[in-house]
Write a protein that holds these residues in place. Structure first.
Motif, PDB file in Angstrom:
ATOM      1  N   LEU A   1      26.785  -6.767   7.826  1.00  0.00           N
ATOM      2  CA  LEU A   1      26.818  -8.151   7.337  1.00  0.00           C
ATOM      3  C   LEU A   1      27.381  -8.243   5.927  1.00  0.00           C
ATOM      4  CD1 LEU A   1      23.405  -9.491   8.672  1.00  0.00           C
ATOM      5  CD2 LEU A   1      25.672  -9.712   9.678  1.00  0.00           C
ATOM      6  N   GLY A   2      27.765  -7.099   5.371  1.00  0.00           N
ATOM      7  CA  GLY A   2      28.366  -7.115   4.044  1.00  0.00           C
ATOM      8  C   GLY A   2      27.395  -6.862   2.915  1.00  0.00           C
ATOM      9  N   TYR A   3      26.172  -6.427   3.231  1.00  0.00           N
ATOM     10  CA  TYR A   3      25.182  -6.162   2.201  1.00  0.00           C
ATOM     11  C   TYR A   3      25.186  -4.684   1.826  1.00  0.00           C
ATOM     12  CZ  TYR A   3      23.412 -10.646   3.917  1.00  0.00           C
ATOM     13  OH  TYR A   3      23.298 -11.950   4.315  1.00  0.00           O
ATOM     14  N   GLN A   4      25.081  -4.422   0.538  1.00  0.00           N
ATOM     15  CA  GLN A   4      24.918  -3.054   0.045  1.00  0.00           C
ATOM     16  C   GLN A   4      23.450  -2.864  -0.308  1.00  0.00           C
ATOM     17  OE1 GLN A   4      27.497  -0.885  -0.001  1.00  0.00           O
ATOM     18  NE2 GLN A   4      28.798  -2.499   0.832  1.00  0.00           N
ATOM     19  N   LEU A   5      22.885  -1.735   0.107  1.00  0.00           N
ATOM     20  CA  LEU A   5      21.457  -1.563  -0.139  1.00  0.00           C
ATOM     21  C   LEU A   5      21.124  -0.146  -0.583  1.00  0.00           C
ATOM     22  CD1 LEU A   5      19.738   0.012   2.430  1.00  0.00           C
ATOM     23  CD2 LEU A   5      20.803  -1.897   3.603  1.00  0.00           C
ATOM     24  N   THR A   6      20.018  -0.069  -1.272  1.00  0.00           N
ATOM     25  CA  THR A   6      19.419   1.214  -1.659  1.00  0.00           C
ATOM     26  C   THR A   6      18.051   1.290  -1.010  1.00  0.00           C
ATOM     27  OG1 THR A   6      20.567   1.135  -3.784  1.00  0.00           O
ATOM     28  CG2 THR A   6      18.729   2.678  -3.582  1.00  0.00           C
ATOM     29  N   LEU A   7      17.812   2.335  -0.227  1.00  0.00           N
ATOM     30  CA  LEU A   7      16.549   2.495   0.485  1.00  0.00           C
ATOM     31  C   LEU A   7      15.796   3.674  -0.109  1.00  0.00           C
ATOM     32  CD1 LEU A   7      15.979   2.112   4.268  1.00  0.00           C
ATOM     33  CD2 LEU A   7      14.971   4.037   3.073  1.00  0.00           C
ATOM     34  N   VAL A   8      14.539   3.429  -0.473  1.00  0.00           N
ATOM     35  CA  VAL A   8      13.694   4.468  -1.064  1.00  0.00           C
ATOM     36  C   VAL A   8      12.435   4.588  -0.217  1.00  0.00           C
ATOM     37  CG1 VAL A   8      12.432   5.212  -3.111  1.00  0.00           C
ATOM     38  CG2 VAL A   8      14.581   3.971  -3.364  1.00  0.00           C
ATOM     39  N   GLU A   9      12.111   5.809   0.229  1.00  0.00           N
ATOM     40  CA  GLU A   9      10.903   6.021   1.025  1.00  0.00           C
ATOM     41  C   GLU A   9       9.738   6.441   0.136  1.00  0.00           C
ATOM     42  OE1 GLU A   9      11.365   7.489   5.110  1.00  0.00           O
ATOM     43  OE2 GLU A   9      13.321   8.251   4.428  1.00  0.00           O
ATOM     44  N   TRP A  10       8.545   6.334   0.694  1.00  0.00           N
ATOM     45  CA  TRP A  10       7.328   6.526  -0.095  1.00  0.00           C
ATOM     46  C   TRP A  10       7.232   7.922  -0.690  1.00  0.00           C
ATOM     47  CZ3 TRP A  10       3.626  10.207   1.163  1.00  0.00           C
ATOM     48  CH2 TRP A  10       3.779  10.815   2.406  1.00  0.00           C
ATOM     49  N   TRP A  11       7.702   8.938   0.010  1.00  0.00           N
ATOM     50  CA  TRP A  11       7.579  10.301  -0.496  1.00  0.00           C
ATOM     51  C   TRP A  11       8.546  10.570  -1.648  1.00  0.00           C
ATOM     52  CZ3 TRP A  11      12.195  12.744   0.072  1.00  0.00           C
ATOM     53  CH2 TRP A  11      13.046  12.285   1.073  1.00  0.00           C
ATOM     54  N   GLN A  12       9.530   9.666  -1.830  1.00  0.00           N
ATOM     55  CA  GLN A  12      10.436   9.825  -2.965  1.00  0.00           C
ATOM     56  C   GLN A  12       9.829   9.261  -4.246  1.00  0.00           C
ATOM     57  OE1 GLN A  12      13.638   7.807  -0.796  1.00  0.00           O
ATOM     58  NE2 GLN A  12      14.895   9.660  -1.087  1.00  0.00           N
ATOM     59  N   VAL A  13       9.032   8.207  -4.117  1.00  0.00           N
ATOM     60  CA  VAL A  13       8.346   7.616  -5.281  1.00  0.00           C
ATOM     61  C   VAL A  13       6.886   7.367  -4.900  1.00  0.00           C
ATOM     62  CG1 VAL A  13      10.310   6.577  -6.480  1.00  0.00           C
ATOM     63  CG2 VAL A  13       9.326   5.402  -4.526  1.00  0.00           C
ATOM     64  N   PRO A  14       6.078   8.415  -4.756  1.00  0.00           N
ATOM     65  CA  PRO A  14       4.691   8.235  -4.286  1.00  0.00           C
ATOM     66  C   PRO A  14       3.835   7.403  -5.226  1.00  0.00           C
ATOM     67  CG  PRO A  14       5.056  10.472  -5.090  1.00  0.00           C
ATOM     68  CD  PRO A  14       6.392   9.817  -5.038  1.00  0.00           C
TER      69      PRO A  14
ATOM     70  N   GLU B   1       4.726   4.633  -6.567  1.00  0.00           N
ATOM     71  CA  GLU B   1       5.050   3.213  -6.408  1.00  0.00           C
ATOM     72  C   GLU B   1       4.730   2.675  -5.018  1.00  0.00           C
ATOM     73  OE1 GLU B   1       9.011   2.203  -7.535  1.00  0.00           O
ATOM     74  OE2 GLU B   1       9.010   3.509  -9.291  1.00  0.00           O
ATOM     75  N   LEU B   2       4.857   3.510  -3.995  1.00  0.00           N
ATOM     76  CA  LEU B   2       4.738   3.016  -2.626  1.00  0.00           C
ATOM     77  C   LEU B   2       3.596   3.701  -1.886  1.00  0.00           C
ATOM     78  CD1 LEU B   2       8.528   3.000  -1.635  1.00  0.00           C
ATOM     79  CD2 LEU B   2       7.139   1.030  -2.290  1.00  0.00           C
ATOM     80  N   PRO B   3       2.896   2.966  -1.033  1.00  0.00           N
ATOM     81  CA  PRO B   3       1.861   3.582  -0.199  1.00  0.00           C
ATOM     82  C   PRO B   3       2.494   4.519   0.823  1.00  0.00           C
ATOM     83  CG  PRO B   3       1.622   1.179  -0.284  1.00  0.00           C
ATOM     84  CD  PRO B   3       2.962   1.509  -0.877  1.00  0.00           C
ATOM     85  N   PRO B   4       1.711   5.426   1.379  1.00  0.00           N
ATOM     86  CA  PRO B   4       2.253   6.353   2.384  1.00  0.00           C
ATOM     87  C   PRO B   4       2.840   5.619   3.590  1.00  0.00           C
ATOM     88  CG  PRO B   4       0.130   7.117   1.605  1.00  0.00           C
ATOM     89  CD  PRO B   4       0.330   5.744   1.038  1.00  0.00           C
ATOM     90  N   TYR B   5       3.922   6.188   4.117  1.00  0.00           N
ATOM     91  CA  TYR B   5       4.608   5.703   5.316  1.00  0.00           C
ATOM     92  C   TYR B   5       5.193   4.293   5.135  1.00  0.00           C
ATOM     93  CZ  TYR B   5       1.842   9.590   6.973  1.00  0.00           C
ATOM     94  OH  TYR B   5       1.268  10.820   7.101  1.00  0.00           O
ATOM     95  N   THR B   6       5.627   4.010   3.932  1.00  0.00           N
ATOM     96  CA  THR B   6       6.317   2.749   3.667  1.00  0.00           C
ATOM     97  C   THR B   6       7.656   3.047   2.992  1.00  0.00           C
ATOM     98  OG1 THR B   6       5.296   2.449   1.485  1.00  0.00           O
ATOM     99  CG2 THR B   6       4.148   1.491   3.381  1.00  0.00           C
ATOM    100  N   PHE B   7       8.460   2.036   2.882  1.00  0.00           N
ATOM    101  CA  PHE B   7       9.741   2.186   2.184  1.00  0.00           C
ATOM    102  C   PHE B   7      10.091   0.856   1.522  1.00  0.00           C
ATOM    103  CE2 PHE B   7      10.671   0.761   6.449  1.00  0.00           C
ATOM    104  CZ  PHE B   7      11.712  -0.136   6.320  1.00  0.00           C
ATOM    105  N   ALA B   8      10.995   0.920   0.565  1.00  0.00           N
ATOM    106  CA  ALA B   8      11.427  -0.268  -0.174  1.00  0.00           C
ATOM    107  C   ALA B   8      12.944  -0.349  -0.139  1.00  0.00           C
ATOM    108  CB  ALA B   8      10.931  -0.219  -1.610  1.00  0.00           C
ATOM    109  N   ILE B   9      13.441  -1.561  -0.190  1.00  0.00           N
ATOM    110  CA  ILE B   9      14.881  -1.800  -0.135  1.00  0.00           C
ATOM    111  C   ILE B   9      15.290  -2.687  -1.298  1.00  0.00           C
ATOM    112  CG2 ILE B   9      16.712  -2.986   1.153  1.00  0.00           C
ATOM    113  CD1 ILE B   9      15.452  -2.050   3.712  1.00  0.00           C
ATOM    114  N   ASP B  10      16.338  -2.282  -1.989  1.00  0.00           N
ATOM    115  CA  ASP B  10      17.007  -3.135  -2.968  1.00  0.00           C
ATOM    116  C   ASP B  10      18.333  -3.559  -2.343  1.00  0.00           C
ATOM    117  OD1 ASP B  10      14.997  -2.907  -4.850  1.00  0.00           O
ATOM    118  OD2 ASP B  10      15.895  -1.139  -5.778  1.00  0.00           O
ATOM    119  N   LEU B  11      18.478  -4.854  -2.113  1.00  0.00           N
ATOM    120  CA  LEU B  11      19.625  -5.380  -1.388  1.00  0.00           C
ATOM    121  C   LEU B  11      20.544  -6.113  -2.360  1.00  0.00           C
ATOM    122  CD1 LEU B  11      20.485  -5.439   1.607  1.00  0.00           C
ATOM    123  CD2 LEU B  11      19.461  -7.699   1.755  1.00  0.00           C
TER     124      LEU B  11
END
Length: 201
Positions: free
Chosen positions: A92-105, A107-117
């Motif tokens: 759809l033309g979006y650039q994103l950065t995906l970070v999983e919980w084990w990369q930034v424990p 900041e994020l709860p286990p088994y979750t991920f965050a997206i910067d779109l």
């Protein structure tokens, strides 16, 4: 044309045979129809269904529809991975950065991920945001959950700069009295019939 119908065929069956006999004469560009880039625009929804596009929006731009269809194979072959999420939204033309919980424990709860779109300013409504979330949920694995999605909008506009160079001359008048100036040019003012009331100094 030789008929394959039996001698006791009805008139309706004979008419149907005659109508369908010309189907083979209609040119069908199969290679064109099965290509996301060359398929006619009005047939794109059927092509999307044929290649199992999970999310479809008739309001998308034509380029987004074609890109989504073209990315379907990659999305399905990598489904359940960050690559599938990136391919799904990237179509759809979006650039994103995906970070999983084990990369930034921290900041994020286990088994979750965050997206910067990153968008170009087109994602301006909650409907488009929900659509992006639906695309993520279709492409991610079942175990992982989206904890955060941040939308970063980039708007560009032309900027103009300029400079100017001024050249001037300064004239100093030592007597600030307008009447004094008029007295010095009294003959000229009388000739022009000007009346100067009072003292303007």
């Amino acid at each position: 044309m030789s008929s394959l119908l039996p001698p006791n065929a009805t008139a309706q069956e004979s008419a149907l045979e005659g109508a369908t006999a010309r189907v083979g004469d209609v040119p069908v560009k199969t290679r064109q129809l099965w290509n996301a880039q060359t398929c006619p625009a009005d047939l794109l929804p059927w092509l999307a269904w044929a290649v199992s596009v999970d999310e479809w929006n008739s309001n998308w731009a034509e380029a987004q529809k074609r890109a989504t269809i073209a990315a379907s194979f990659e999305v399905h072959s990598t489904k359940g991975t960050p690559a599938a999420v990136k391919a799904s939204l990237g179509a759809l033309g979006y650039q994103l950065t995906l970070v999983e919980w084990w990369q930034v424990p921290a900041e994020l709860p286990p088994y979750t991920f965050a997206i910067d779109l990153d968008t170009d300013g087109s994602m301006t409504s909650i409907g488009l945001f929900n659509e992006a979330v639906a695309l993520v949920n279709q492409a991610k694995n079942t175990r992982s959950h989206l904890a955060r999605m941040r939308i970063r909008t980039k708007n560009t506009a032309p900027a103009f700069t300029g400079a100017v160079s001024l050249y001037g001359e300064t004239v100093e008048v030592y007597d600030n009295s307008i009447n004094a100036i008029m007295n010095a040019t009294n003959g000229w003012y009388e000739a022009m019939n000007f009346e100067v009331p009072g003292d303007f100094a």
